[in-house]
Design an enzyme around this catalytic site. Structure first.
Site, PDB file in Angstrom:
ATOM      1  N   GLU A  81      -5.297  -0.287  -0.599  1.00  0.00           N
ATOM      2  CA  GLU A  81      -3.999  -0.830  -1.001  1.00  0.00           C
ATOM      3  C   GLU A  81      -4.137  -2.015  -1.950  1.00  0.00           C
ATOM      4  O   GLU A  81      -3.216  -2.814  -2.114  1.00  0.00           O
ATOM      5  CB  GLU A  81      -3.169  -1.181   0.240  1.00  0.00           C
ATOM      6  CG  GLU A  81      -2.792   0.089   1.005  1.00  0.00           C
ATOM      7  CD  GLU A  81      -2.128  -0.151   2.336  1.00  0.00           C
ATOM      8  OE1 GLU A  81      -2.123  -1.307   2.806  1.00  0.00           O
ATOM      9  OE2 GLU A  81      -1.613   0.823   2.916  1.00  0.00           O
ATOM     10  N   LYS A 105       8.566   4.174   7.053  1.00  0.00           N
ATOM     11  CA  LYS A 105       7.690   5.074   6.280  1.00  0.00           C
ATOM     12  C   LYS A 105       8.266   6.473   6.428  1.00  0.00           C
ATOM     13  O   LYS A 105       8.233   7.044   7.526  1.00  0.00           O
ATOM     14  CB  LYS A 105       6.280   5.070   6.874  1.00  0.00           C
ATOM     15  CG  LYS A 105       5.454   3.808   6.648  1.00  0.00           C
ATOM     16  CD  LYS A 105       4.181   3.898   7.489  1.00  0.00           C
ATOM     17  CE  LYS A 105       3.127   2.894   7.070  1.00  0.00           C
ATOM     18  NZ  LYS A 105       2.005   2.854   8.049  1.00  0.00           N
TER      19      LYS A 105
END
Ligand code: PGA
Ligand code: ZN
Length: 429
Positions: free
Chosen positions: A207, A340
């Site tokens: 990330e 999510k």
């Protein structure tokens, strides 16, 4: 009505930022391609997430998604052809019924979600609106980005157990400024990392945070603090920067012994909460995700009560599911839900979970997965939800910059109606 009829649905296998296959879906309305979306996927997944259908076998070490694509192209297409593309809830419901399982394991959550998201895009396109505006006519909040400076856990090849050490530019004037502040600090951090660990330690994790060979919990905070100072920003509640963590602690909880193993030491639940409190006493900790194991609702309730200044976020704990969130609400576990879309596997269900969170006083933090593509859909979702907070990685890898750059476009489009959530990131609205 004929204007909005779904005339074709087509899925293909594409690859994500790790080179792993994932599903991309095209939805055609009246013969024209109207919406396309990619399905994100996790590595540090929660055990209650909806089922990602993978091919198995040797191809792509078992991770192919041709079966999921086949399910879209055959069964799902047959079920939704002729439906009105603006009827998101009806389409999602039809796919869930067709699948017939609790966790979307027959057709695959990756198959269903791809169609669900592409349908939303198509509906926005035929309405001639950007997705965030189509989903919410009163969308106006730009989120505070939770910027992952130092990566550990399953997203990196180092020995840090805690997955994400985060800075939150809460004092920025707007989103564009938040990106600049972050990059100033990240460059300062790079220098500090090189100074102590050498240039090889500036490689990044999934990330975009540095994958340095640090250990434990204190050293990453010391580095972030020095980087903020070096770049000239003030750290503290009400100042430029507060910190965040994604502990992803289910992944370093030893369930056989009932202890958390952090930097070689065993911690009980109570011991770990004490450690977090010591950290929060020294550093302004604005947000903390999955501090405890995904099955420890009681522990989450305890930490939420004992650390009122810190937003406690449930990721693996809630998996964007109304059912899981209900359990949390009953116990006052956590104060925000990570959002999510692929954890639950359809847009309607994810939006229902966000709505349920808001109704119960929880915040909603929209999040990337570690396995992303260039598709910036979550940027539209975070604005549509007026959520005030997004976790989409350090802006140093294409699949992360796609999201940040989309937010810059949205900020410009909103013009003087745009509001940066800033210090009110928990509940800006
Ligand atoms: P994941 O990691 O996408 O691999 O689950 C991100 C997170 O845990 O928040
Ligand atoms: Zn997480």
């Amino acid at each position: 009505m004929a204007r909005s009829e779904i005339t074709a649905v087509k899925a293909r296998e594409i690859i994500d930022c790790r080179g792993w296959p994932t599903v991309q879906v095209d939805v055609f309305v009246d013969g024209d391609l109207a919406g396309r979306a990619d399905v994100p996927q996790g590595r540090s997944t929660g055990k209650y997430e909806a089922h990602v259908l993978l091919d198995g076998g040797n191809r792509y070490f078992g991770k192919g998604v041709r079966k999921a694509c086949h399910n879209v192209n055959q069964e799902i297409a047959a079920a939704i052809l002729g439906m009105d593309v603006t009827e998101q809830r009806k389409i999602d419901g039809a796919m869930i019924d067709l699948d017939g399982t609790e966790n979307k394991s027959r057709l695959g959550a990756n198959a269903i979600l791809g169609v669900s998201l592409a349908v939303a895009r198509a509906a926005a396109a035929i309405s001639r609106l950007p997705l965030y505006r189509y989903l919410n006519p009163t969308a106006r909040f730009l989120p505070v980005p939770l910027m992952n400076c130092l990566n550990g856990g399953k997203l990196t090849a180092n020995e840090l157990e805690i997955q994400e050490f985060i800075i939150m530019p809460v004092g920025a004037e707007n989103y564009a400024h938040a990106l600049q502040v972050t990059t100033d600090i990240n460059e300062a951090l790079r220098d500090l990392v090189v100074e102590k660990y050498g240039i090889l330690a500036t490689n990044t994790g999934d990330e975009g945070g540095f994958a340095t060979p640090m250990r434990g919990i204190w050293e990453p905070f010391e580095f972030m603090q020095r980087a903020c100072e070096k770049a000239g920003y003030k750290v503290g509640f009400g100042e430029d920067i507060v910190y965040g963590l994604d502990c992803a602690s289910s992944h370093w909880f030893d369930s056989s012994r009932g202890v958390y193993v952090l930097d070689g030491l065993d911690y009980t639940r109570e011991g770990l909460i004490e450690l977090y409190k010591e950290v929060a006493a020294k550093y302004p900790l604005g947000s903390m995700e999955d501090p405890l194991d995904e099955d420890d609702m009681a522990g989450f309730a305890k930490i939420t009560e004992e650390m009122p200044q810190t937003q406690i976020v449930g990721d693996d704990l809630f998996v964007t599911s109304v059912e899981r969130l209900k359990l949390g609400v009953q116990r006052n576990a956590a104060s925000a839900m990570l959002f999510k879309v692929n954890q639950i596997g359809s847009l309607s269900q994810a939006l229902d979970a966000a709505e349920f969170a808001y109704r119960n006083g929880y915040g909603v933090q929209v999040s990337e997965r570690s396995g992303e593509t260039e598709d910036p859909l979550i940027s539209d979702l975070v604005v549509a939800l007026n959520s005030g907070q997004i976790k989409t990685g350090m802006p140093v890898r294409g699949e992360r910059t796609a999201k940040h750059n989309r937010l810059l476009q949205i900020e410009e489009e909103l013009g003087n109606t745009a509001r940066y959530a800033g210090h009110d990131f928990h509940r800006p609205h």
